[in-house]
Scaffold this motif. Structure first.
Motif, PDB file in Angstrom:
ATOM      1  N   MET A   1      -3.801  15.354  -5.190  1.00  0.00           N
ATOM      2  CA  MET A   1      -2.482  14.816  -4.935  1.00  0.00           C
ATOM      3  C   MET A   1      -2.648  13.585  -4.058  1.00  0.00           C
ATOM      4  O   MET A   1      -3.253  13.633  -3.007  1.00  0.00           O
ATOM      5  CB  MET A   1      -1.608  15.858  -4.236  1.00  0.00           C
ATOM      6  N   ALA A   2      -2.109  12.495  -4.487  1.00  0.00           N
ATOM      7  CA  ALA A   2      -2.193  11.258  -3.708  1.00  0.00           C
ATOM      8  C   ALA A   2      -0.972  11.119  -2.822  1.00  0.00           C
ATOM      9  O   ALA A   2       0.104  11.624  -3.130  1.00  0.00           O
ATOM     10  CB  ALA A   2      -2.290  10.066  -4.650  1.00  0.00           C
ATOM     11  N   ARG A   3      -1.169  10.421  -1.727  1.00  0.00           N
ATOM     12  CA  ARG A   3      -0.077  10.155  -0.799  1.00  0.00           C
ATOM     13  C   ARG A   3       0.935   9.256  -1.491  1.00  0.00           C
ATOM     14  O   ARG A   3       0.583   8.316  -2.176  1.00  0.00           O
ATOM     15  CB  ARG A   3      -0.665   9.468   0.437  1.00  0.00           C
ATOM     16  N   PRO A   4       2.234   9.549  -1.330  1.00  0.00           N
ATOM     17  CA  PRO A   4       3.244   8.678  -1.926  1.00  0.00           C
ATOM     18  C   PRO A   4       3.149   7.272  -1.335  1.00  0.00           C
ATOM     19  O   PRO A   4       2.752   7.099  -0.180  1.00  0.00           O
ATOM     20  CB  PRO A   4       4.578   9.325  -1.560  1.00  0.00           C
ATOM     21  N   LEU A   5       3.508   6.267  -2.129  1.00  0.00           N
ATOM     22  CA  LEU A   5       3.466   4.895  -1.648  1.00  0.00           C
ATOM     23  C   LEU A   5       4.566   4.608  -0.644  1.00  0.00           C
ATOM     24  O   LEU A   5       4.512   3.616   0.057  1.00  0.00           O
ATOM     25  CB  LEU A   5       3.569   3.926  -2.826  1.00  0.00           C
ATOM     26  N   LYS A   6       5.580   5.479  -0.586  1.00  0.00           N
ATOM     27  CA  LYS A   6       6.671   5.321   0.369  1.00  0.00           C
ATOM     28  C   LYS A   6       6.806   6.600   1.176  1.00  0.00           C
ATOM     29  O   LYS A   6       6.405   7.669   0.747  1.00  0.00           O
ATOM     30  CB  LYS A   6       7.984   5.042  -0.354  1.00  0.00           C
ATOM     31  N   ASP A   7       7.400   6.470   2.337  1.00  0.00           N
ATOM     32  CA  ASP A   7       7.701   7.626   3.168  1.00  0.00           C
ATOM     33  C   ASP A   7       8.656   8.526   2.395  1.00  0.00           C
ATOM     34  O   ASP A   7       9.572   8.031   1.736  1.00  0.00           O
ATOM     35  CB  ASP A   7       8.345   7.139   4.467  1.00  0.00           C
ATOM     36  N   PRO A   8       8.454   9.860   2.421  1.00  0.00           N
ATOM     37  CA  PRO A   8       9.337  10.771   1.692  1.00  0.00           C
ATOM     38  C   PRO A   8      10.812  10.630   2.083  1.00  0.00           C
ATOM     39  O   PRO A   8      11.692  10.935   1.291  1.00  0.00           O
ATOM     40  CB  PRO A   8       8.822  12.160   2.056  1.00  0.00           C
ATOM     41  N   GLY A  10      12.206   7.781   2.724  1.00  0.00           N
ATOM     42  CA  GLY A  10      12.651   6.461   2.316  1.00  0.00           C
ATOM     43  C   GLY A  10      12.411   5.394   3.368  1.00  0.00           C
ATOM     44  O   GLY A  10      12.681   4.222   3.135  1.00  0.00           O
ATOM     45  N   ALA A  11      11.906   5.794   4.528  1.00  0.00           N
ATOM     46  CA  ALA A  11      11.644   4.831   5.602  1.00  0.00           C
ATOM     47  C   ALA A  11      10.465   3.928   5.229  1.00  0.00           C
ATOM     48  O   ALA A  11       9.614   4.295   4.422  1.00  0.00           O
ATOM     49  CB  ALA A  11      11.335   5.568   6.899  1.00  0.00           C
ATOM     50  N   GLU A  12      10.448   2.759   5.831  1.00  0.00           N
ATOM     51  CA  GLU A  12       9.343   1.827   5.606  1.00  0.00           C
ATOM     52  C   GLU A  12       8.053   2.392   6.209  1.00  0.00           C
ATOM     53  O   GLU A  12       8.081   3.080   7.222  1.00  0.00           O
ATOM     54  CB  GLU A  12       9.651   0.481   6.267  1.00  0.00           C
ATOM     55  N   LEU A  13       6.934   2.090   5.592  1.00  0.00           N
ATOM     56  CA  LEU A  13       5.648   2.476   6.151  1.00  0.00           C
ATOM     57  C   LEU A  13       5.245   1.468   7.223  1.00  0.00           C
ATOM     58  O   LEU A  13       5.615   0.299   7.162  1.00  0.00           O
ATOM     59  CB  LEU A  13       4.586   2.506   5.050  1.00  0.00           C
ATOM     60  N   ALA A  14       4.488   1.928   8.203  1.00  0.00           N
ATOM     61  CA  ALA A  14       4.023   1.067   9.284  1.00  0.00           C
ATOM     62  C   ALA A  14       2.517   0.873   9.154  1.00  0.00           C
ATOM     63  O   ALA A  14       1.781   1.822   8.901  1.00  0.00           O
ATOM     64  CB  ALA A  14       4.348   1.695  10.640  1.00  0.00           C
ATOM     65  N   ARG A  15       2.075  -0.352   9.322  1.00  0.00           N
ATOM     66  CA  ARG A  15       0.648  -0.658   9.247  1.00  0.00           C
ATOM     67  C   ARG A  15      -0.020  -0.262  10.565  1.00  0.00           C
ATOM     68  O   ARG A  15       0.529  -0.450  11.639  1.00  0.00           O
ATOM     69  CB  ARG A  15       0.434  -2.141   8.997  1.00  0.00           C
ATOM     70  N   LEU A  16      -1.211   0.309  10.449  1.00  0.00           N
ATOM     71  CA  LEU A  16      -2.010   0.690  11.610  1.00  0.00           C
ATOM     72  C   LEU A  16      -3.399   0.094  11.404  1.00  0.00           C
ATOM     73  O   LEU A  16      -4.085   0.449  10.439  1.00  0.00           O
ATOM     74  CB  LEU A  16      -2.095   2.214  11.731  1.00  0.00           C
ATOM     75  N   ASN A  17      -3.787  -0.821  12.259  1.00  0.00           N
ATOM     76  CA  ASN A  17      -5.103  -1.456  12.157  1.00  0.00           C
ATOM     77  C   ASN A  17      -6.018  -0.884  13.234  1.00  0.00           C
ATOM     78  O   ASN A  17      -5.630  -0.796  14.396  1.00  0.00           O
ATOM     79  CB  ASN A  17      -4.986  -2.975  12.345  1.00  0.00           C
ATOM     80  N   LEU A  18      -7.211  -0.512  12.825  1.00  0.00           N
ATOM     81  CA  LEU A  18      -8.185   0.057  13.750  1.00  0.00           C
ATOM     82  C   LEU A  18      -9.501  -0.694  13.647  1.00  0.00           C
ATOM     83  O   LEU A  18      -9.906  -1.087  12.554  1.00  0.00           O
ATOM     84  CB  LEU A  18      -8.468   1.525  13.409  1.00  0.00           C
ATOM     85  N   ASN A  19     -10.163  -0.842  14.753  1.00  0.00           N
ATOM     86  CA  ASN A  19     -11.534  -1.337  14.767  1.00  0.00           C
ATOM     87  C   ASN A  19     -12.395  -0.218  15.315  1.00  0.00           C
ATOM     88  O   ASN A  19     -12.218   0.205  16.458  1.00  0.00           O
ATOM     89  CB  ASN A  19     -11.657  -2.581  15.657  1.00  0.00           C
ATOM     90  N   VAL A  20     -13.273   0.289  14.468  1.00  0.00           N
ATOM     91  CA  VAL A  20     -14.164   1.377  14.860  1.00  0.00           C
ATOM     92  C   VAL A  20     -15.587   1.015  14.460  1.00  0.00           C
ATOM     93  O   VAL A  20     -15.811   0.125  13.633  1.00  0.00           O
ATOM     94  CB  VAL A  20     -13.754   2.718  14.210  1.00  0.00           C
TER      95      VAL A  20
END
Length: 69
Positions: A1-8, A10-20
């Motif tokens: 099962m893949a993650r939906p492209l949108k929040d269930p 209907g809210a906008e998704l937020a980008r999270l950038n990480l440097n590891v």
């Protein structure tokens, strides 16, 4: 099962950038694959498991259940 492209909800998704360190990214990606998940799904699942309020939110648990569970 893949993650939906949108929040269930209907809210906008937020980008999270990480440097590891590259070795941590590789290890996390490999672990995610063992669960049949993307790296994003795996990280969301770890956060949801640590924050009980997110687990109770509609759709969060269903979207993050590992295939190996």
């Amino acid at each position: 099962m893949a993650r939906p492209l949108k929040d269930p909800t209907g809210a906008e998704l937020a980008r999270l950038n990480l440097n590891v360190q590259a070795r941590f990214k590789a290890a996390a990606k490999a672990k995610a694959q063992t669960h049949g998940m993307t790296l994003t799904d795996y990280l969301e699942g770890l956060i949801a498991a640590d924050i009980s309020d997110l687990q109770a939110a509609t759709g969060i648990q269903e979207a993050l259940i590992p295939k190996s569970a």
